[in-house]
Design a protein around this motif. Structure first.
Motif, PDB file in Angstrom:
ATOM      1  N   THR A   1       0.823  -1.215   0.000  1.00 32.01           N
ATOM      2  CA  THR A   1       0.000   0.000   0.000  1.00 32.01           C
ATOM      3  C   THR A   1       0.851   1.257   0.000  1.00 32.01           C
ATOM      4  O   THR A   1       0.561   2.217  -0.721  1.00 32.01           O
ATOM      5  N   ARG A   2       1.921   1.277   0.796  1.00 30.60           N
ATOM      6  CA  ARG A   2       2.726   2.497   0.845  1.00 30.60           C
ATOM      7  C   ARG A   2       3.405   2.748  -0.507  1.00 30.60           C
ATOM      8  O   ARG A   2       3.586   3.886  -0.921  1.00 30.60           O
ATOM      9  N   GLU A   3       3.777   1.659  -1.213  1.00 25.89           N
ATOM     10  CA  GLU A   3       4.312   1.867  -2.569  1.00 25.89           C
ATOM     11  C   GLU A   3       3.214   2.412  -3.488  1.00 25.89           C
ATOM     12  O   GLU A   3       3.438   3.360  -4.245  1.00 25.89           O
ATOM     13  N   ALA A   4       2.038   1.814  -3.389  1.00 24.16           N
ATOM     14  CA  ALA A   4       0.935   2.261  -4.259  1.00 24.16           C
ATOM     15  C   ALA A   4       0.567   3.715  -3.965  1.00 24.16           C
ATOM     16  O   ALA A   4       0.246   4.485  -4.883  1.00 24.16           O
ATOM     17  N   MET A   5       0.629   4.107  -2.700  1.00 21.60           N
ATOM     18  CA  MET A   5       0.327   5.509  -2.352  1.00 21.60           C
ATOM     19  C   MET A   5       1.365   6.451  -2.967  1.00 21.60           C
ATOM     20  O   MET A   5       1.028   7.513  -3.503  1.00 21.60           O
ATOM     21  N   GLY A   6       2.628   6.045  -2.900  1.00 20.29           N
ATOM     22  CA  GLY A   6       3.685   6.882  -3.475  1.00 20.29           C
ATOM     23  C   GLY A   6       3.537   6.997  -4.991  1.00 20.29           C
ATOM     24  O   GLY A   6       3.672   8.094  -5.571  1.00 20.29           O
ATOM     25  N   PHE A   7       3.242   5.857  -5.618  1.00 15.66           N
ATOM     26  CA  PHE A   7       3.068   5.897  -7.086  1.00 15.66           C
ATOM     27  C   PHE A   7       1.869   6.766  -7.458  1.00 15.66           C
ATOM     28  O   PHE A   7       1.897   7.495  -8.446  1.00 15.66           O
ATOM     29  N   ARG A   8       0.831   6.660  -6.633  1.00 18.89           N
ATOM     30  CA  ARG A   8      -0.371   7.446  -6.928  1.00 18.89           C
ATOM     31  C   ARG A   8      -0.087   8.948  -6.772  1.00 18.89           C
ATOM     32  O   ARG A   8      -0.549   9.768  -7.562  1.00 18.89           O
ATOM     33  N   ALA A   9       0.698   9.296  -5.755  1.00 18.11           N
ATOM     34  CA  ALA A   9       1.065  10.716  -5.590  1.00 18.11           C
ATOM     35  C   ALA A   9       1.864  11.174  -6.813  1.00 18.11           C
ATOM     36  O   ALA A   9       1.629  12.268  -7.360  1.00 18.11           O
ATOM     37  N   LEU A  10       2.782  10.312  -7.279  1.00 14.61           N
ATOM     38  CA  LEU A  10       3.589  10.691  -8.448  1.00 14.61           C
ATOM     39  C   LEU A  10       2.740  10.754  -9.720  1.00 14.61           C
ATOM     40  O   LEU A  10       3.018  11.577 -10.603  1.00 14.61           O
ATOM     41  N   ASP A  11       1.718   9.897  -9.810  1.00 10.38           N
ATOM     42  CA  ASP A  11       0.824   9.970 -10.983  1.00 10.38           C
ATOM     43  C   ASP A  11       0.210  11.364 -11.085  1.00 10.38           C
ATOM     44  O   ASP A  11       0.006  11.901 -12.182  1.00 10.38           O
ATOM     45  N   ASN A  12      -0.094  11.936  -9.935  1.00  6.95           N
ATOM     46  CA  ASN A  12      -0.688  13.276  -9.935  1.00  6.95           C
ATOM     47  C   ASN A  12       0.318  14.335 -10.373  1.00  6.95           C
ATOM     48  O   ASN A  12      -0.003  15.239 -11.139  1.00  6.95           O
ATOM     49  N   VAL A  13       1.547  14.192  -9.888  1.00  7.66           N
ATOM     50  CA  VAL A  13       2.602  15.132 -10.299  1.00  7.66           C
ATOM     51  C   VAL A  13       2.839  14.982 -11.810  1.00  7.66           C
ATOM     52  O   VAL A  13       2.892  15.974 -12.551  1.00  7.66           O
ATOM     53  N   ASP A  14       2.955  13.724 -12.257  1.00  2.29           N
ATOM     54  CA  ASP A  14       3.176  13.465 -13.693  1.00  2.29           C
ATOM     55  C   ASP A  14       2.065  14.099 -14.529  1.00  2.29           C
ATOM     56  O   ASP A  14       2.321  14.722 -15.569  1.00  2.29           O
ATOM     57  N   GLY A  15       0.826  13.885 -14.063  1.00  9.50           N
ATOM     58  CA  GLY A  15      -0.324  14.391 -14.817  1.00  9.50           C
ATOM     59  C   GLY A  15      -0.231  15.890 -15.007  1.00  9.50           C
ATOM     60  O   GLY A  15      -0.380  16.409 -16.120  1.00  9.50           O
ATOM     61  N   LEU A  16       0.065  16.580 -13.924  1.00  8.24           N
ATOM     62  CA  LEU A  16       0.114  18.046 -14.009  1.00  8.24           C
ATOM     63  C   LEU A  16       1.176  18.491 -14.999  1.00  8.24           C
ATOM     64  O   LEU A  16       0.933  19.348 -15.863  1.00  8.24           O
ATOM     65  N   PHE A  17       2.379  17.880 -14.896  1.00  6.04           N
ATOM     66  CA  PHE A  17       3.459  18.345 -15.770  1.00  6.04           C
ATOM     67  C   PHE A  17       3.286  17.873 -17.218  1.00  6.04           C
ATOM     68  O   PHE A  17       3.928  18.399 -18.112  1.00  6.04           O
ATOM     69  N   ALA A  18       2.402  16.892 -17.417  1.00  3.51           N
ATOM     70  CA  ALA A  18       2.099  16.459 -18.793  1.00  3.51           C
ATOM     71  C   ALA A  18       0.929  17.259 -19.357  1.00  3.51           C
ATOM     72  O   ALA A  18       0.441  16.987 -20.452  1.00  3.51           O
ATOM     73  N   GLY A  19       0.434  18.216 -18.564  1.00  2.00           N
ATOM     74  CA  GLY A  19      -0.644  19.079 -19.064  1.00  2.00           C
ATOM     75  C   GLY A  19      -2.015  18.459 -18.906  1.00  2.00           C
ATOM     76  O   GLY A  19      -2.978  18.909 -19.517  1.00  2.00           O
ATOM     77  N   ARG A  20      -2.116  17.403 -18.078  1.00  2.00           N
ATOM     78  CA  ARG A  20      -3.426  16.776 -17.856  1.00  2.00           C
ATOM     79  C   ARG A  20      -3.946  17.182 -16.474  1.00  2.00           C
ATOM     80  O   ARG A  20      -3.188  17.621 -15.617  1.00  2.00           O
ATOM     81  N   GLU A  21      -5.227  16.933 -16.268  1.00  2.00           N
ATOM     82  CA  GLU A  21      -5.810  17.119 -14.931  1.00  2.00           C
ATOM     83  C   GLU A  21      -5.249  16.024 -14.013  1.00  2.00           C
ATOM     84  O   GLU A  21      -5.372  14.827 -14.322  1.00  2.00           O
ATOM     85  N   PRO A  22      -4.598  16.377 -12.901  1.00  2.00           N
ATOM     86  CA  PRO A  22      -4.133  15.322 -11.985  1.00  2.00           C
ATOM     87  C   PRO A  22      -5.319  14.478 -11.539  1.00  2.00           C
ATOM     88  O   PRO A  22      -6.361  15.014 -11.162  1.00  2.00           O
ATOM     89  N   PRO A  23      -5.193  13.157 -11.629  1.00  2.00           N
ATOM     90  CA  PRO A  23      -6.371  12.295 -11.420  1.00  2.00           C
ATOM     91  C   PRO A  23      -7.034  12.429 -10.059  1.00  2.00           C
ATOM     92  O   PRO A  23      -8.227  12.216  -9.929  1.00  2.00           O
ATOM     93  N   ASP A  24      -6.269  12.794  -9.043  1.00  2.00           N
ATOM     94  CA  ASP A  24      -6.845  12.863  -7.695  1.00  2.00           C
ATOM     95  C   ASP A  24      -6.804  14.282  -7.129  1.00  2.00           C
ATOM     96  O   ASP A  24      -6.684  14.455  -5.909  1.00  2.00           O
ATOM     97  N   ALA A  25      -6.917  15.255  -8.025  1.00  2.00           N
ATOM     98  CA  ALA A  25      -6.897  16.639  -7.540  1.00  2.00           C
ATOM     99  C   ALA A  25      -8.073  16.865  -6.598  1.00  2.00           C
ATOM    100  O   ALA A  25      -9.206  16.490  -6.904  1.00  2.00           O
ATOM    101  N   VAL A  26      -7.804  17.447  -5.437  1.00  2.00           N
ATOM    102  CA  VAL A  26      -8.901  17.806  -4.522  1.00  2.00           C
ATOM    103  C   VAL A  26      -9.144  19.306  -4.584  1.00  2.00           C
ATOM    104  O   VAL A  26     -10.129  19.815  -4.068  1.00  2.00           O
ATOM    105  N   VAL A  27      -8.209  20.014  -5.203  1.00  2.00           N
ATOM    106  CA  VAL A  27      -8.409  21.432  -5.489  1.00  2.00           C
ATOM    107  C   VAL A  27      -7.500  21.812  -6.644  1.00  2.00           C
ATOM    108  O   VAL A  27      -6.432  21.230  -6.835  1.00  2.00           O
TER     109      VAL A  27
END
Ligand code: DGY
Length: 320
Positions: free
Chosen positions: A294-320
């Protein structure tokens, strides 16, 4: 050379740090000490993204002092009460969390707490570790059995549902309350009650799975604890401030609550000293999501959001 820089406020699992170092210039925290606000602000000067944790208070004061270069605060965790969403919105900062990936691990800990509290696991451990065990006894450490009991789930979101599913496997009847009734496929036979007050009188076992909000603060107070059947078992894997500690400790002392299994505490890492001295508490240090998977999956999920933003996409788990 990586285009963007990412700050990790705490040490994250190796696999997560490897991925971040592969894709970004990573400023890590190898000795894992909790950063002071000044350290966090200083380290943010050079970065485009901050991966923080639920233990970092990203309040308005901190948010206002982060470097203007920071575009996203990706929190490693599902809870968002430590994030000042309004302050982030005001400065156009994205904030994200890591839902879903910690559901099973947290439900497992809730079940562990329920079993540990009901079956007096702490007292059993103490008896053995202290060298005080003199042998099997027919009335020794008699606890409560789960099978045949009713479990009340407060907050039937992902984790509440996962807990309910597991408890059902132990022969427990599931009752729940939430803001609204779930569709039948999510209820899986659980019985809906329109309010916490309506749920409590039948909850021989009670598990809290509501978020921390101004409305849920001290949701379990003296009045509500008195609504439980005498000797009920109370479990909290959500947030400490859902519980009025003084009231729960008084109920544990009087026997109104038979035992409590707690993974989260108001003001943690401090906890009310009353819990430590009671034999009928089974306590863990906020480790609901603490599995390697789970802790690995949480870290990857946090990075997915960072990746999304820098790729010009909506971060999948944006809360704001
Ligand atoms: C969360 O994610 O909110 C937990 O409390 C820590 O994993």
């Amino acid at each position: 050379m990586a285009e963007h820089s990412v700050l990790f406020t705490r040490k994250l699992p190796d696999a997560v740090e490897r991925r971040a170092a592969r894709d970004y210039r990573l400023i890590a925290n190898p000795d894992d000490h909790p950063l002071t606000t000044d350290e966090l602000v200083a380290r943010s000067q050079d970065v485009d993204a901050v991966v923080c944790t639920v233990a970092d208070k990203m309040n308005a004061g901190v948010v206002s002092r982060l470097s203007a270069r920071v575009r996203i605060v990706a929190s490693f965790g599902v809870g968002t009460e430590h994030l000042d969403l309004a302050a982030a919105r005001a400065r156009g900062l994205v904030m994200s969390n890591t839902p879903e990936v910690l559901t099973d691990a947290t439900a497992e800990i809730a079940l562990l707490l329920l079993l540990g509290a009901a079956r007096r696991a702490y007292e059993g451990q103490e008896l053995l570790r202290s060298g005080g065990w003199t042998g099997w006894g027919p009335t020794q450490l008699m606890g409560r059995q789960l099978s045949g009991k009713r479990l009340g789930v407060v907050g039937m979101g992902r984790i509440g549902q996962a807990m309910a599913r597991r408890a059902r496997g132990f022969g427990v009847e599931i009752h729940y309350t939430d803001q609204r009734r779930l569709p039948p496929e999510k209820e899986e036979g659980a019985i809906f009650h329109p309010s916490v007050d309506a749920l409590l009188p039948l909850s021989e076992l009670l598990s809290l799975h509501a978020p921390s909000t101004p409305e849920t603060r001290h949701l379990l107070d003296a009045r509500r604890l008195a609504l439980l059947p005498r000797g009920a078992i109370v479990v909290n894997t959500a947030r400490g401030d859902l519980v009025d500690d003084e009231a729960l400790i008084a109920a544990l002392r009087s026997g109104q609550v038979g035992a409590a299994g707690l993974d989260v505490f108001q003001g943690e890492p401090a906890l009310h000293p009353g819990y430590r001295s009671l034999p009928n508490t089974f306590l863990l240090p906020h480790m609901g999501s603490a599995t390697i998977e789970t802790r690995e999956a949480m870290g990857f999920r946090a990075l997915d959001n960072v990746d999304g933003l820098f790729a010009g996409r909506e971060p999948p788990d944006a809360v704001v």
